[in-house]
Scaffold this motif. Structure first.
Motif, PDB file in Angstrom:
ATOM      1  N   ARG A  28       0.821  -1.206   0.000  1.00  0.00           N
ATOM      2  CA  ARG A  28       0.000   0.000   0.000  1.00  0.00           C
ATOM      3  C   ARG A  28       0.863   1.267   0.000  1.00  0.00           C
ATOM      4  N   GLU A  29       1.855   1.267   0.877  1.00  0.00           N
ATOM      5  CA  GLU A  29       2.757   2.417   0.966  1.00  0.00           C
ATOM      6  C   GLU A  29       3.511   2.611  -0.353  1.00  0.00           C
ATOM      7  N   THR A  30       3.880   1.505  -0.979  1.00  0.00           N
ATOM      8  CA  THR A  30       4.672   1.566  -2.211  1.00  0.00           C
ATOM      9  C   THR A  30       3.865   2.135  -3.366  1.00  0.00           C
ATOM     10  N   VAL A  31       2.620   1.639  -3.574  1.00  0.00           N
ATOM     11  CA  VAL A  31       1.846   2.107  -4.723  1.00  0.00           C
ATOM     12  C   VAL A  31       1.467   3.573  -4.558  1.00  0.00           C
ATOM     13  N   ARG A  32       1.284   3.998  -3.322  1.00  0.00           N
ATOM     14  CA  ARG A  32       0.980   5.422  -3.103  1.00  0.00           C
ATOM     15  C   ARG A  32       2.232   6.279  -3.257  1.00  0.00           C
ATOM     16  N   ALA A  33       3.372   5.708  -2.853  1.00  0.00           N
ATOM     17  CA  ALA A  33       4.625   6.447  -3.012  1.00  0.00           C
ATOM     18  C   ALA A  33       4.929   6.685  -4.488  1.00  0.00           C
ATOM     19  N   ILE A  34       4.680   5.668  -5.330  1.00  0.00           N
ATOM     20  CA  ILE A  34       4.924   5.830  -6.769  1.00  0.00           C
ATOM     21  C   ILE A  34       3.971   6.880  -7.338  1.00  0.00           C
ATOM     22  N   ALA A  35       2.709   6.867  -6.873  1.00  0.00           N
ATOM     23  CA  ALA A  35       1.755   7.885  -7.322  1.00  0.00           C
ATOM     24  C   ALA A  35       2.196   9.271  -6.861  1.00  0.00           C
ATOM     25  N   SER A  36       2.696   9.375  -5.625  1.00  0.00           N
ATOM     26  CA  SER A  36       3.180  10.656  -5.095  1.00  0.00           C
ATOM     27  C   SER A  36       4.374  11.160  -5.899  1.00  0.00           C
ATOM     28  N   LEU A  37       5.285  10.259  -6.231  1.00  0.00           N
ATOM     29  CA  LEU A  37       6.433  10.622  -7.062  1.00  0.00           C
ATOM     30  C   LEU A  37       5.963  11.121  -8.425  1.00  0.00           C
ATOM     31  N   THR A  38       4.988  10.427  -9.006  1.00  0.00           N
ATOM     32  CA  THR A  38       4.458  10.835 -10.315  1.00  0.00           C
ATOM     33  C   THR A  38       3.799  12.202 -10.205  1.00  0.00           C
ATOM     34  N   ASP A  39       3.085  12.457  -9.094  1.00  0.00           N
ATOM     35  CA  ASP A  39       2.522  13.787  -8.861  1.00  0.00           C
ATOM     36  C   ASP A  39       3.614  14.854  -8.928  1.00  0.00           C
ATOM     37  N   GLY A  40       4.738  14.551  -8.266  1.00  0.00           N
ATOM     38  CA  GLY A  40       5.847  15.509  -8.265  1.00  0.00           C
ATOM     39  C   GLY A  40       6.386  15.757  -9.658  1.00  0.00           C
ATOM     40  N   MET A  41       6.519  14.697 -10.456  1.00  0.00           N
ATOM     41  CA  MET A  41       6.997  14.838 -11.834  1.00  0.00           C
ATOM     42  C   MET A  41       6.051  15.737 -12.640  1.00  0.00           C
ATOM     43  N   VAL A  42       4.739  15.407 -12.571  1.00  0.00           N
ATOM     44  CA  VAL A  42       3.751  16.147 -13.350  1.00  0.00           C
ATOM     45  C   VAL A  42       3.700  17.604 -12.899  1.00  0.00           C
ATOM     46  N   THR A  43       3.754  17.842 -11.586  1.00  0.00           N
ATOM     47  CA  THR A  43       3.699  19.205 -11.049  1.00  0.00           C
ATOM     48  C   THR A  43       4.902  20.021 -11.512  1.00  0.00           C
ATOM     49  N   ALA A  44       6.100  19.424 -11.453  1.00  0.00           N
ATOM     50  CA  ALA A  44       7.312  20.138 -11.876  1.00  0.00           C
ATOM     51  C   ALA A  44       7.261  20.454 -13.369  1.00  0.00           C
ATOM     52  N   ILE A  45       6.806  19.492 -14.163  1.00  0.00           N
ATOM     53  CA  ILE A  45       6.732  19.712 -15.618  1.00  0.00           C
ATOM     54  C   ILE A  45       5.707  20.799 -15.935  1.00  0.00           C
ATOM     55  N   HIS A  46       4.567  20.765 -15.238  1.00  0.00           N
ATOM     56  CA  HIS A  46       3.549  21.806 -15.423  1.00  0.00           C
ATOM     57  C   HIS A  46       4.114  23.174 -15.038  1.00  0.00           C
ATOM     58  N   HIS A  47       4.868  23.229 -13.960  1.00  0.00           N
ATOM     59  CA  HIS A  47       5.464  24.482 -13.504  1.00  0.00           C
ATOM     60  C   HIS A  47       6.385  25.063 -14.587  1.00  0.00           C
ATOM     61  N   VAL A  48       7.239  24.217 -15.151  1.00  0.00           N
ATOM     62  CA  VAL A  48       8.157  24.686 -16.204  1.00  0.00           C
ATOM     63  C   VAL A  48       7.364  25.151 -17.421  1.00  0.00           C
ATOM     64  N   ALA A  49       6.311  24.409 -17.774  1.00  0.00           N
ATOM     65  CA  ALA A  49       5.528  24.750 -18.966  1.00  0.00           C
ATOM     66  C   ALA A  49       4.849  26.105 -18.823  1.00  0.00           C
ATOM     67  N   GLU A 107      -2.897   4.892  -6.801  1.00  0.00           N
ATOM     68  CA  GLU A 107      -2.394   3.524  -6.724  1.00  0.00           C
ATOM     69  C   GLU A 107      -1.678   3.207  -8.030  1.00  0.00           C
ATOM     70  N   MET A 108      -0.358   3.075  -7.948  1.00  0.00           N
ATOM     71  CA  MET A 108       0.423   2.801  -9.156  1.00  0.00           C
ATOM     72  C   MET A 108       1.476   1.739  -8.883  1.00  0.00           C
ATOM     73  N   ALA A 109       1.476   0.705  -9.718  1.00  0.00           N
ATOM     74  CA  ALA A 109       2.564  -0.274  -9.691  1.00  0.00           C
ATOM     75  C   ALA A 109       3.759   0.339 -10.424  1.00  0.00           C
ATOM     76  N   PRO A 110       4.955  -0.249 -10.305  1.00  0.00           N
ATOM     77  CA  PRO A 110       6.146   0.353 -10.908  1.00  0.00           C
ATOM     78  C   PRO A 110       6.046   0.627 -12.402  1.00  0.00           C
ATOM     79  N   SER A 111       5.269  -0.175 -13.158  1.00  0.00           N
ATOM     80  CA  SER A 111       5.178   0.048 -14.604  1.00  0.00           C
ATOM     81  C   SER A 111       3.773   0.453 -15.034  1.00  0.00           C
ATOM     82  N   SER A 112       3.004   1.011 -14.113  1.00  0.00           N
ATOM     83  CA  SER A 112       1.641   1.428 -14.457  1.00  0.00           C
ATOM     84  C   SER A 112       1.659   2.622 -15.405  1.00  0.00           C
ATOM     85  N   ASP A 113       0.585   2.733 -16.198  1.00  0.00           N
ATOM     86  CA  ASP A 113       0.430   3.898 -17.065  1.00  0.00           C
ATOM     87  C   ASP A 113       0.125   5.136 -16.222  1.00  0.00           C
ATOM     88  N   VAL A 114       0.507   6.315 -16.779  1.00  0.00           N
ATOM     89  CA  VAL A 114       0.162   7.596 -16.165  1.00  0.00           C
ATOM     90  C   VAL A 114      -0.999   8.156 -16.975  1.00  0.00           C
TER      91      VAL A 114
END
Length: 927
Positions: free
Chosen positions: A76-97, A125-132
């Motif tokens: 549970r902690e892992t799939v949410r952590a991957i989603a949280s990391l993806t949030d950070g990626m998307v947020t940073a990319i949006h910020h630059v854009a 909830e994201m597994a390591p190779s889940s789609d975004v």
């Protein structure tokens, strides 16, 4: 790393409101701004952003994986952590854009953009190779500015190698498309704002519920349940599929997600725990939901990490590695992978129970239609006191009164069978929560035992109640000895079901025979069931025959002791207790003799008759054996096995009735000659030619072959030339095999070369005989099946004949040809079958029986027979029994002088050479 700074630690934390973020946006954006500095060329900005994000993402994923390995059964902690990391990626990319690439100084009302996560990413909830999966949300039609922002974001995410699914829509688009497309509507149920204009996301949320969801609840529920049913059918329709799909299979993650989608659609909840407060689930049921979800996500994450890509099927090779990573280890009794899969199936069963509970709640609120078919075509039967018909289901009238008498738990299943009505999930829920009422006192209660035995014997379809009792834990509560085999997987290619499901399938097979469903396929068993057989003994022995599995001791011996204890507790007469124990102890005996021994050998029949002793036990054992094989899985039972068992039963019954002295070679030899004489006379043979044929063969030729095959050999031998090879290939429908008969000049290694030629064509040899005539010709016959366990089709026979002739002439060298064909499939490599080689000088009066038990491969029979030929061992017959990836080859042999292998030194030397051939072949296959 969160920002590229060495002193920043990544935390594995859920992407949920109020939780610590794995990606510290403030510190990362500061580092990003510093890295971008004075860059103003868009390509350079994008390149620098992607470089920093790639570095931070790789470090964060490594940190997440390390954290996961410290709790490998809880993700549970892992799939949410991957989603949280993806949030950070998307947020940073949006910020630059929006701040670097497409800065907007005076934004109009139409130039707003919200970036939403949808689907699994929306649930965080994201597994390591889940789609975004992203939804770029605009207030109205997309503006050039928003289009440019989205385009730049997509390019940077593609450069990061993220697997994207995206759409660009206005709020009105979402409502219009969601109304017409159930897939889009489902993804919108799980939307979550990641970054951008929050009021726009809030507007979508409010309008979705008020304008779409609240008005279409029944439609959505029915669509999701139909989708679930279709998905289960695609995945095999069984919870106990041996290679389950963790995501899409029955009892898998998608079933839990379907519950979540429906719950959110109806109740607008964000988390499953909120369903407890709404009274949908109890706290215990929610805990089961939580644990199953955690376990299934862990298995899925391991699959993705092992494969390095999205893989959701627990194939046999993956099961071993996932089990190892999740901390399951081998014991003396069972492999770690079997413990892992037992836990997996138990969680899948609980998911099924939760689904039933939730669907009942939907029916009670009239959101879902109750199943109609059973009510439309069933004449209503009067219910016994305490029960009622609610929405076409068997319900309990008064819970408190019901629970005052624990016997009512068994009476519920009896009433369900009597009336033919399905049990209401509320009743199942009540029972599952009160299993402690089934105590030692109730287990010994004669009335409880009567009800249980009536469930087996009185209503004609005991498997229905047994399966439901098993799923709810009632079966293991009433017979605690059954608990260890519940959801127990057998890690091999032979058994299609877990041990408990196999046992229930066997009882179902027995009930089918008793109902007269297979009179043509199973005439002997059908006759036995109608002859006044002891049904109590047979049904109980069938249910308990594998109850000893999974422990260090031989499961037949341990199971027999357990069965004796249960039959005694059930109050069976002593004679019946003894018979149940004997059947469980010997439930493999008839199958082993029929499939692993030459039942044309009088010694085999004498020894089997002595073990069985009485006709009553013989009949019981035959029916149990038939049910055991039929209950293994589809395609395992065939006419070949039926013919072997029928012949063994017939010959043994005759011996028990007329005396064992009937089983002698002279008598069989005379009967065989008489039968062949009749056949050849009918074919128009002259008496002189018949006498010549009868005198052409040695004594051992006569008892070992059917008269029809001996007639074929007579025709092949007639006026044969010295260097001629004659072949007869035809389907033997009675045995579900192709019979391949050969006549040619005898020379060493004939058996091996013929076996090699046949198996090169993909033939599975199931039985073989080879003899030499007095004038020096080899008469060899093989019964072979194709890969599906049936006779070869007529159009394949010419090519089979051609391959055999080319091999016999030396044009094809079998050993070389097998080098590429012996390679095991990747999914089968993890099966372990230790090699056993045994020599038996007692099982036959005139032959030594060599039994080789090992992993199967196409070139194995050829390798073994080649070793024997090289060591001057004469193979008279071979019986081959295949059990998935395991094979037992039994050879009836003599030495060069026609004697048994009495020399221990010679046997030891031959065993070493056979083991070496097996090992060398395995290495060659793995190379």
């Amino acid at each position: 790393m969160a920002s590229g700074a060495s002193d920043t630690t990544v935390q594995s934390a859920p992407a949920l409101p109020g939780a610590h973020e794995i990606f510290d946006n403030e510190s990362f954006l500061a580092s990003l701004e510093a890295r971008l500095g004075d860059l103003d060329e868009p390509r350079e900005i994008r390149s620098a952003t992607v470089a920093l994000l790639s570095e931070a993402r790789a470090a964060a994923m490594a940190d997440i994986e390390t954290g996961f390995l410290s709790h490998p059964r809880a993700a549970r902690e892992t799939v949410r952590a991957i989603a949280s990391l993806t949030d950070g990626m998307v947020t940073a990319i949006h910020h630059v854009a929006i701040t670097r690439l497409h800065r907007l100084h005076n934004a109009s009302e139409g130039e707003r953009l919200a970036v939403l996560a949808v689907g699994g990413y929306g649930r965080a909830e994201m597994a390591p190779s889940s789609d975004v999966d992203l939804l770029f949300l605009t207030p109205y039609k997309i503006t050039p500015w928003a289009e440019s922002v989205v385009e730049s974001m997509l390019y940077m995410m593609w450069d990061l190698k993220l697997k994207l699914g995206h759409s660009i829509r206005s709020v009105d688009d979402c409502l219009r498309l969601g109304a017409g497309d159930m897939t889009i509507r489902t993804s919108l149920v799980e939307h979550r704002l990641v970054t951008g204009h929050a009021p726009l996301a809030q507007e979508l949320r409010e309008r979705l519920w008020s304008e779409l969801f609240e008005k279409t609840v029944p439609e959505f529920v029915e669509a999701k349940l139909e989708e679930r049913s279709a998905r289960h059918q695609r995945q095999g329709g069984q919870r106990y599929v041996l290679e389950p799909n963790v995501k899409e299979g029955k009892g898998g993650l998608r079933d839990l997600q379907t519950l979540y989608w429906i719950a959110k659609y109806i109740h607008r909840v964000d988390r499953a725990v909120e369903l407890v407060d709404l009274g949908v689930f109890t706290r215990e049921e929610h805990l089961a939901f939580w644990q199953a979800e955690d376990f299934l996500w862990a298995a899925r994450c391991h699959l993705h990490l092992i494969a390095g890509r999205p893989v959701d099927v627990l194939s046999f090779d993956m099961q071993v590695e996932v089990a190892r990573r999740m901390g399951y280890s081998d014991t003396a009794a069972r492999r770690g992978v079997e413990y892992f899969m037992q836990d997996y199936f138990r969680h899948a069963t609980r998911v099924g129970e939760l689904t039933r509970v939730f669907l009942t709640e939907l029916e009670a609120r009239h959101v879902r239609k109750a199943p109609m078919l059973g009510r439309l075509f069933r004449r209503r039967r009067k219910m016994r006191p305490g029960f009622s018909d609610r929405h076409g289901r068997l319900a309990i009238q008064d819970d408190a009164a019901f629970l005052r008498d624990p016997l009512n738990i068994l009476r519920l299943f009896e009433e369900a069978l009597r009336t033919g009505i399905l049990i209401h999930p509320d009743a199942m829920r009540l029972i599952a929560a009160n299993l402690t009422l089934i105590d030692d006192r109730m287990r010994a209660d004669p009335e409880a035992i009567r009800i249980f035995m009536d469930l087996l014997l009185k209503h004609g379809n005991p498997e229905r109640s047994l399966r439901r009792m098993n799923e709810l834990g009632v079966l293991a509560a009433f017979i605690p000895e059954f608990q260890p085999v519940v959801a127990m997987m057998q890690f091999n290619l032979y058994h299609h079901f877990t041990v408990d499901e196999h046992s229930i399938q066997c009882v179902a097979a027995l009930a089918e025979i008793e109902r007269g469903e297979h009179p043509e396929d199973l005439p002997v068993s059908h006759g036995i069931m109608g002859s006044g057989i002891n049904r109590r003994v047979l049904y109980l022995a069938t249910l308990l025959h594998d109850i000893g599995k999974g422990r260090r001791e031989d499961h037949s011996i341990l199971g027999a002791r357990i069965a004796r204890r249960i039959a005694t507790r059930f109050g069976f007469p002593q004679d019946d207790v003894d018979t149940v124990e004997w059947l469980v102890r010997n439930h493999l005996l008839m199958s082993d003799v029929a499939q692993k021994r030459d039942i044309a050998d009088p010694r085999t029949l004498r020894d089997f008759a002595k073990a069985v002793k009485t006709r009553k036990r013989l009949d019981l054992l035959l029916v149990l054996t038939v049910c055991d094989i039929r209950g293994v899985g589809p395609g395992v039972w065939n006419n070949w096995k039926a013919a072997l068992l029928r012949k063994l039963h017939q010959e043994t019954a005759a011996a028990l009735e007329n005396g064992l002295e009937e089983l002698n070679r002279d008598k069989r030899q005379n009967e065989a000659k008489r039968s062949l004489r009749h056949l050849l006379t009918a074919k128009g043979w002259e008496p002189r030619a018949i006498r010549a044929e009868l005198g052409r063969h040695y004594d051992n030729y006569w008892p070992g072959l059917p008269s029809e095959t001996q007639a074929v050999f007579a025709e092949l031998l007639r006026e044969i030339g010295e260097d001629e090879i004659r072949i007869d290939l035809r389907a033997d429908k009675d045995r579900d095999a192709t019979r391949a008969a050969f006549v040619l000049a005898d020379h060493p290694g004939i058996f091996s070369r013929l076996a090699g030629a046949l198996t090169l064509m993909g033939a599975n040899v199931v039985d073989a005989r080879t003899y030499t005539t007095r004038d020096g010709y080899a008469t060899a016959v093989f019964w072979v099946q194709d890969a599906e366990g049936h006779p070869f089709s007529e159009d394949r026979l010419p090519r089979l004949r051609q391959t055999i002739l080319r091999t016999l002439k030396g044009e094809i060298v079998a050993r070389e040809a097998f080098a590429s064909r012996d390679k095991p499939k990747k999914r089968n490599r993890e099966f372990r079958f230790p090699t056993h080689v045994t020599f038996d000088n007692e099982g036959s009066d005139i032959y030594t029986i060599i039994e080789v038990d090992t992993r199967d491969r196409p070139g194995l029979l050829y390798d073994l027979t080649r070793v024997m030929a090289a060591n001057h061992i004469q193979i008279v017959s071979a019986v081959i029994a295949t059990f998935g990836a395991q094979v037992v080859d039994s050879f009836y042999v003599k030495d060069l002088f026609g004697l048994k292998l009495h020399s221990e030194a010679k046997r030891d030397m031959l065993e070493k050479k056979l083991r070496k051939a097996i090992a060398d072949g395995a290495k060659r296959a793995e190379a």
